[in-house]
Design a protein around this motif. Structure first.
Motif, PDB file in Angstrom:
ATOM      1  N   ALA A 156       0.828  -1.211   0.000  1.00 44.50           N
ATOM      2  CA  ALA A 156       0.000   0.000   0.000  1.00 44.50           C
ATOM      3  C   ALA A 156       0.860   1.258   0.000  1.00 44.50           C
ATOM      4  O   ALA A 156       0.563   2.217  -0.730  1.00 44.50           O
ATOM      5  CB  ALA A 156      -0.923  -0.004   1.225  1.00 44.50           C
ATOM      6  N   PHE A 157       1.923   1.247   0.779  1.00 39.39           N
ATOM      7  CA  PHE A 157       2.803   2.413   0.837  1.00 39.39           C
ATOM      8  C   PHE A 157       3.507   2.630  -0.501  1.00 39.39           C
ATOM      9  O   PHE A 157       3.643   3.759  -0.976  1.00 39.39           O
ATOM     10  CB  PHE A 157       3.829   2.240   1.953  1.00 39.39           C
ATOM     11  CG  PHE A 157       4.277   3.520   2.585  1.00 39.39           C
ATOM     12  CD1 PHE A 157       4.037   4.746   2.017  1.00 39.39           C
ATOM     13  CD2 PHE A 157       4.963   3.498   3.788  1.00 39.39           C
ATOM     14  CE1 PHE A 157       4.461   5.925   2.607  1.00 39.39           C
ATOM     15  CE2 PHE A 157       5.393   4.663   4.390  1.00 39.39           C
ATOM     16  CZ  PHE A 157       5.137   5.879   3.786  1.00 39.39           C
ATOM     17  N   SER A 158       3.936   1.554  -1.155  1.00 40.39           N
ATOM     18  CA  SER A 158       4.610   1.709  -2.451  1.00 40.39           C
ATOM     19  C   SER A 158       3.638   2.193  -3.529  1.00 40.39           C
ATOM     20  O   SER A 158       4.018   2.994  -4.395  1.00 40.39           O
ATOM     21  CB  SER A 158       5.274   0.404  -2.870  1.00 40.39           C
ATOM     22  OG  SER A 158       4.304  -0.595  -3.099  1.00 40.39           O
ATOM     23  N   LYS A 159       2.381   1.739  -3.475  1.00 42.84           N
ATOM     24  CA  LYS A 159       1.392   2.247  -4.429  1.00 42.84           C
ATOM     25  C   LYS A 159       1.115   3.720  -4.189  1.00 42.84           C
ATOM     26  O   LYS A 159       0.928   4.488  -5.138  1.00 42.84           O
ATOM     27  CB  LYS A 159       0.091   1.443  -4.333  1.00 42.84           C
ATOM     28  CG  LYS A 159       0.170   0.079  -4.982  1.00 42.84           C
ATOM     29  CD  LYS A 159      -1.143  -0.652  -4.885  1.00 42.84           C
ATOM     30  CE  LYS A 159      -2.057  -0.143  -5.964  1.00 42.84           C
ATOM     31  NZ  LYS A 159      -3.309  -0.921  -6.047  1.00 42.84           N
ATOM     32  N   PHE A 160       1.102   4.134  -2.918  1.00 39.90           N
ATOM     33  CA  PHE A 160       0.892   5.539  -2.603  1.00 39.90           C
ATOM     34  C   PHE A 160       2.052   6.395  -3.111  1.00 39.90           C
ATOM     35  O   PHE A 160       1.849   7.477  -3.644  1.00 39.90           O
ATOM     36  CB  PHE A 160       0.724   5.728  -1.092  1.00 39.90           C
ATOM     37  CG  PHE A 160       0.618   7.157  -0.686  1.00 39.90           C
ATOM     38  CD1 PHE A 160      -0.540   7.878  -0.937  1.00 39.90           C
ATOM     39  CD2 PHE A 160       1.673   7.795  -0.060  1.00 39.90           C
ATOM     40  CE1 PHE A 160      -0.647   9.207  -0.569  1.00 39.90           C
ATOM     41  CE2 PHE A 160       1.587   9.125   0.317  1.00 39.90           C
ATOM     42  CZ  PHE A 160       0.418   9.827   0.063  1.00 39.90           C
ATOM     43  N   ILE A 161       3.273   5.902  -2.952  1.00 40.26           N
ATOM     44  CA  ILE A 161       4.439   6.640  -3.431  1.00 40.26           C
ATOM     45  C   ILE A 161       4.408   6.750  -4.953  1.00 40.26           C
ATOM     46  O   ILE A 161       4.705   7.801  -5.528  1.00 40.26           O
ATOM     47  CB  ILE A 161       5.740   5.962  -2.962  1.00 40.26           C
ATOM     48  CG1 ILE A 161       5.908   6.122  -1.454  1.00 40.26           C
ATOM     49  CG2 ILE A 161       6.957   6.538  -3.676  1.00 40.26           C
ATOM     50  CD1 ILE A 161       7.037   5.297  -0.881  1.00 40.26           C
ATOM     51  N   GLU A 171      -7.890   3.080  -6.334  1.00 42.37           N
ATOM     52  CA  GLU A 171      -8.433   3.881  -7.414  1.00 42.37           C
ATOM     53  C   GLU A 171      -9.899   3.519  -7.626  1.00 42.37           C
ATOM     54  O   GLU A 171     -10.276   2.359  -7.602  1.00 42.37           O
ATOM     55  CB  GLU A 171      -7.654   3.620  -8.706  1.00 42.37           C
ATOM     56  CG  GLU A 171      -6.238   4.120  -8.659  1.00 42.37           C
ATOM     57  CD  GLU A 171      -5.503   3.882  -9.960  1.00 42.37           C
ATOM     58  OE1 GLU A 171      -6.158   3.498 -10.944  1.00 42.37           O
ATOM     59  OE2 GLU A 171      -4.283   4.055  -9.970  1.00 42.37           O
ATOM     60  N   ARG A 172     -10.727   4.535  -7.845  1.00 40.05           N
ATOM     61  CA  ARG A 172     -12.143   4.309  -8.115  1.00 40.05           C
ATOM     62  C   ARG A 172     -12.402   4.590  -9.582  1.00 40.05           C
ATOM     63  O   ARG A 172     -11.638   5.297 -10.243  1.00 40.05           O
ATOM     64  CB  ARG A 172     -12.984   5.222  -7.219  1.00 40.05           C
ATOM     65  CG  ARG A 172     -12.799   4.874  -5.758  1.00 40.05           C
ATOM     66  CD  ARG A 172     -13.829   5.586  -4.915  1.00 40.05           C
ATOM     67  NE  ARG A 172     -13.707   5.169  -3.544  1.00 40.05           N
ATOM     68  CZ  ARG A 172     -13.119   5.890  -2.603  1.00 40.05           C
ATOM     69  NH1 ARG A 172     -12.618   7.074  -2.886  1.00 40.05           N
ATOM     70  NH2 ARG A 172     -13.038   5.439  -1.371  1.00 40.05           N
ATOM     71  N   LYS A 173     -13.502   4.094 -10.113  1.00 39.75           N
ATOM     72  CA  LYS A 173     -13.807   4.275 -11.531  1.00 39.75           C
ATOM     73  C   LYS A 173     -14.064   5.747 -11.872  1.00 39.75           C
ATOM     74  O   LYS A 173     -13.729   6.198 -12.942  1.00 39.75           O
ATOM     75  CB  LYS A 173     -15.006   3.426 -11.924  1.00 39.75           C
ATOM     76  CG  LYS A 173     -14.710   1.961 -11.931  1.00 39.75           C
ATOM     77  CD  LYS A 173     -15.914   1.173 -12.397  1.00 39.75           C
ATOM     78  CE  LYS A 173     -15.576  -0.317 -12.377  1.00 39.75           C
ATOM     79  NZ  LYS A 173     -16.701  -1.124 -12.845  1.00 39.75           N
TER      80      LYS A 173
END
Length: 94
Positions: free
Chosen positions: A77-82, A89-91
């Motif tokens: 989660a932290f790497s995706k945030f970075i 992500e929402r549609k």
């Protein structure tokens, strides 16, 4: 002799966690903080394993597994945030 070695290892892990906690707080960049948090998780798992060996019990194995899973999910989660600035992500979001 075995108890002394385990106690020294546990002490070194705790010192390492304290140093890494400083890196999380005062880290110069966000990736440094993410790596420090991941390393804290690994050190906690190792410390719990040493405590389990010292107490000669298998009661902590579930805690080790749960901490490992949570640490892995937190790192992802932290790497995706970075990388993207958002975790989920929402549609409707572009």
């Amino acid at each position: 002799m075995k108890e002394t070695i385990l106690l020294i290892a546990l002490t070194l892990f705790m010192i390492s966690i304290a140093i890494l906690l400083y890196r999380v707080i005062a880290g110069p960049t966000l990736p440094d903080r993410a790596i420090a948090l991941d390393t804290i998780g690994v050190n906690l798992i190792s410390a719990i394993a040493i405590i389990s060996i010292m107490l000669q019990t298998k009661a902590f194995l579930e805690a080790i597994l749960i901490l490992g899973i949570l640490s892995f999910i937190g790192t992802i989660a932290f790497s995706k945030f970075i990388e993207r600035g958002v975790i989920v992500e929402r549609k409707g979001d572009s």
